[in-house]
Motif scaffolding. Structure first.
Motif, PDB file in Angstrom:
ATOM      1  N   ARG A  35      -1.471  10.795  -0.042  1.00 51.28           N
ATOM      2  CA  ARG A  35      -1.995  11.954   1.323  1.00 51.28           C
ATOM      3  C   ARG A  35      -2.915  11.927   1.792  1.00 51.28           C
ATOM      4  O   ARG A  35      -4.103  12.212   2.175  1.00 51.28           O
ATOM      5  N   ARG A  66      -4.672   8.831   1.876  1.00 54.06           N
ATOM      6  CA  ARG A  66      -5.775   7.472   1.474  1.00 54.06           C
ATOM      7  C   ARG A  66      -4.252   6.461   1.886  1.00 54.06           C
ATOM      8  O   ARG A  66      -3.890   6.552   0.382  1.00 54.06           O
ATOM      9  N   SER A  67      -4.596   5.563   1.803  1.00 54.29           N
ATOM     10  CA  SER A  67      -4.711   3.969   1.356  1.00 54.29           C
ATOM     11  C   SER A  67      -4.875   3.528   0.234  1.00 54.29           C
ATOM     12  O   SER A  67      -5.709   3.562  -0.034  1.00 54.29           O
ATOM     13  N   ILE A  68      -3.741   3.692  -0.691  1.00 55.64           N
ATOM     14  CA  ILE A  68      -3.622   3.057  -2.064  1.00 55.64           C
ATOM     15  C   ILE A  68      -3.378   1.836  -1.680  1.00 55.64           C
ATOM     16  O   ILE A  68      -1.967   2.032  -2.175  1.00 55.64           O
ATOM     17  N   ASP A  92       0.976   5.455   0.443  1.00 52.21           N
ATOM     18  CA  ASP A  92       0.054   6.587   1.966  1.00 52.21           C
ATOM     19  C   ASP A  92      -0.044   7.464   0.548  1.00 52.21           C
ATOM     20  O   ASP A  92       1.019   8.618   1.067  1.00 52.21           O
ATOM     21  N   HIS A 134       1.175  -1.326   0.396  1.00 50.88           N
ATOM     22  CA  HIS A 134       0.330   0.548  -0.021  1.00 50.88           C
ATOM     23  C   HIS A 134       0.816   1.362   0.196  1.00 50.88           C
ATOM     24  O   HIS A 134       1.974   0.721   0.385  1.00 50.88           O
TER      25      HIS A 134
END
Length: 378
Positions: free
Chosen positions: A354, A356-358, A352, A350
Motif C-alpha cells: 500500500r 510503503r516499502s517493507i 510494496d 522489499h
C-alpha cells in the motif's frame, strides 16, 4: 479475517446454507459468504481460535467442499488419464494429494484422492467443485460414473489433542497414520475418517451423512479438548503450514513445479506422462521453472496481502499470493512467486505494501513445522 476469503466467480449463486448453519449461529459464529455458502469466519476471535488449534483441537465445518465418488470398470485408468497421480501404488484406505491440470499444465484445482474398496473418493475445493465435476465427467468413459455426494457433511478435527478427543468416539482411529483412512462408527454413525488436514497439525477429516451432522458435531465438541473454529483461523493455520490455497497460490496460470508441488506428481508419471499438461510439467522438471513459490517473513507489524509487489531494488521480481499475521510467530508472513534466480532462502528484498516499502526475507516453507503422525506409507 484474512482477505483471502471471498466468493469465487465459479461459486454457486447463494449463499447456500450448510447442514450446521443453525448450529454455528447458536454458538456465536459470525457468518460470512464463502464459496457460495454462509460460513463461520470466527467464534471468539481468530487469534484465540488459531492458538487453541495449535495447542489442543479445533473443529472445522468444511461441508462446502465437493465430495465425489468415481467408480466403474476402468476407473483407475480413467483417473490416471486426468490426474498426475500413481494410483497403482495407492492401497485401499490410502489418501493422496493430487492436482487437476488443464492441457497446458495449469492447475484447475487441487484435491485429495482416497482409494475405497470399490472406487475412488475425491474431495475438491468448494468454489470450484461444479466446474471440476463438469471437467471430469466430460473426460470419463461411459463405464465409469462420477457421483456427487451431496448428502454428506465434511468436518476436520485438527490439533495435537485431536486423536485424544476422537479415539473414544471412533475406536481405532488412533491406529491410522498420516494420509490413511477407513470406515468407522462415530457415536453409532457410519463415518469415513482419514488422518489428514489443512493446518499442518495432526488431525482427521470426517465424512458423515448430512442428516447426522448436528449429532456428530455435538458429540465431538462436547470433548474438553475441542472448540469450533472458523474460516479466519483456518486460513492463518494453513498459511503458517505453507499450504497453498486455490485461487490465490494456485490457478490455471500456475503449473505444479513452480508451485513447489512436484511431490504431487507420481514418479512413474513424471517419466511416462499421459496426463493433461504433461509436456509442460516434464519441461519444468527438466529445466527448472522460471519462478518459484517462496515463504517471506516481514519486518514490522504490517501484513502484506495478495497482489503486493516483491522488489529487488527497483526491479519487480514477483508478487505476493497469500499473506497475513502469524499468531504462532508473532509477526507478518506471506507466500509469493518470485523469479527463480532470486528464490534462495535468506534472500533480502522489499515489498510494496500500500505504497510503503517493507523489508522481507525469504525463508523455507513451512513457516511452522508440520506435526503429522506417520505410521508407514499408505
Amino acid at each position: 479475517m484474512s482477505d483471502t476469503y471471498e466468493i469465487s466467480s465459479d461459486a454457486t449463486p447463494g449463499p447456500l446454507t450448510l447442514p450446521l448453519d443453525a448450529w454455528h449461529r447458536a454458538r456465536g459464529g459470525r457468518m460470512v459468504p464463502f464459496a457460495g455458502y454462509s460460513m463461520p469466519v470466527q467464534y471468539e476471535g481468530i487469534i484465540a481460535e488459531h492458538l487453541w488449534t495449535r495447542e489442543s483441537a479445533g473443529f472445522f465445518d468444511v461441508s462446502h467442499m465437493g465430495q465425489l465418488y468415481v467408480a466403474g470398470e476402468g476407473a483407475e485408468a480413467a483417473l490416471e488419464a486426468l490426474l498426475p497421480i500413481d494410483l497403482r501404488t495407492l492401497r485401499v484406505g490410502g489418501v493422496r494429494y493430487s492436482l487437476l491440470l488443464d492441457d497446458f499444465g495449469g492447475v484447475i484445482d487441487d484435491l485429495m484422492v482416497t482409494r475405497w474398496e470399490s472406487g475412488f473418493y475425491l474431495v475438491v475445493n468448494g468454489a470450484t467443485k461444479h466446474g471440476d465435476i463438469a471437467w471430469i465427467e466430460e473426460r470419463l468413459p461411459e463405464s465409469v460414473k462420477l457421483t456427487h455426494l451431496t448428502d454428506n457433511a465434511l468436518f476436520a478435527l485438527q490439533g495435537p489433542k485431536a486423536v485424544e478427543a476422537l479415539e473414544p468416539l471412533a475406536a481405532g482411529v488412533a491406529a491410522l497414520g498420516f494420509m490413511q483412512g477407513g470406515a468407522f462408527k462415530l457415536g453409532g454413525v457410519d463415518a469415513r475418517i482419514s488422518r489428514s488436514g489443512y493446518t499442518g497439525e495432526d488431525g482427521f477429516e470426517i465424512a458423515v451423512p448430512a442428516a447426522e451432522a448436528e449429532a456428530v458435531a455435538e458429540l465431538i465438541c462436547a470433548q474438553p479438548q475441542v472448540k469450533p473454529i472458523g474460516l479466519g483461523a483456518r486460513d492463518s493455520l494453513r498459511l503458517e503450514a505453507g499450504l497453498p490455497l486455490y485461487g490465490h497460490d494456485l490457478s490455471r496460470e500456475i503449473e505444479p513445479v513452480e508451485a513447489g508441488l512436484t511431490f504431487a506428481i507420481g514418479k512413474r508419471r513424471r517419466a511416462e506422462g499421459g496426463f493433461p499438461g504433461a509436456e509442460r510439467v516434464q519441461e519444468a522438471l527438466l529445466e527448472g521453472p522460471a519462478r518459484r513459490r517462496v515463504g517471506l517473513v516481514l519486518e514490522g507489524r504490517m501484513a502484506a496481502r495478495e497482489g503486493a509487489a516483491v522488489l529487488m531494488g527497483a526491479e519487480r521480481i514477483g508478487t505476493v499470493t497469500s499473506g497475513g499475521f502469524s499468531p504462532s510467530m508473532g509477526q507478518p508472513i506471506a507466500m509469493a512467486f518470485v523469479s527463480a534466480e532470486h528464490a534462495a532462502p535468506d534472500t533480502n528484498l522489499h515489498l510494496d505494501v500500500r505504497g510503503r516499502s517493507i523489508a522481507a526475507t525469504i525463508v523455507p516453507l513451512p513457516f511452522v513445522p508440520h506435526r503429522y503422525v506417520r505410521k508407514g506409507a499408505a
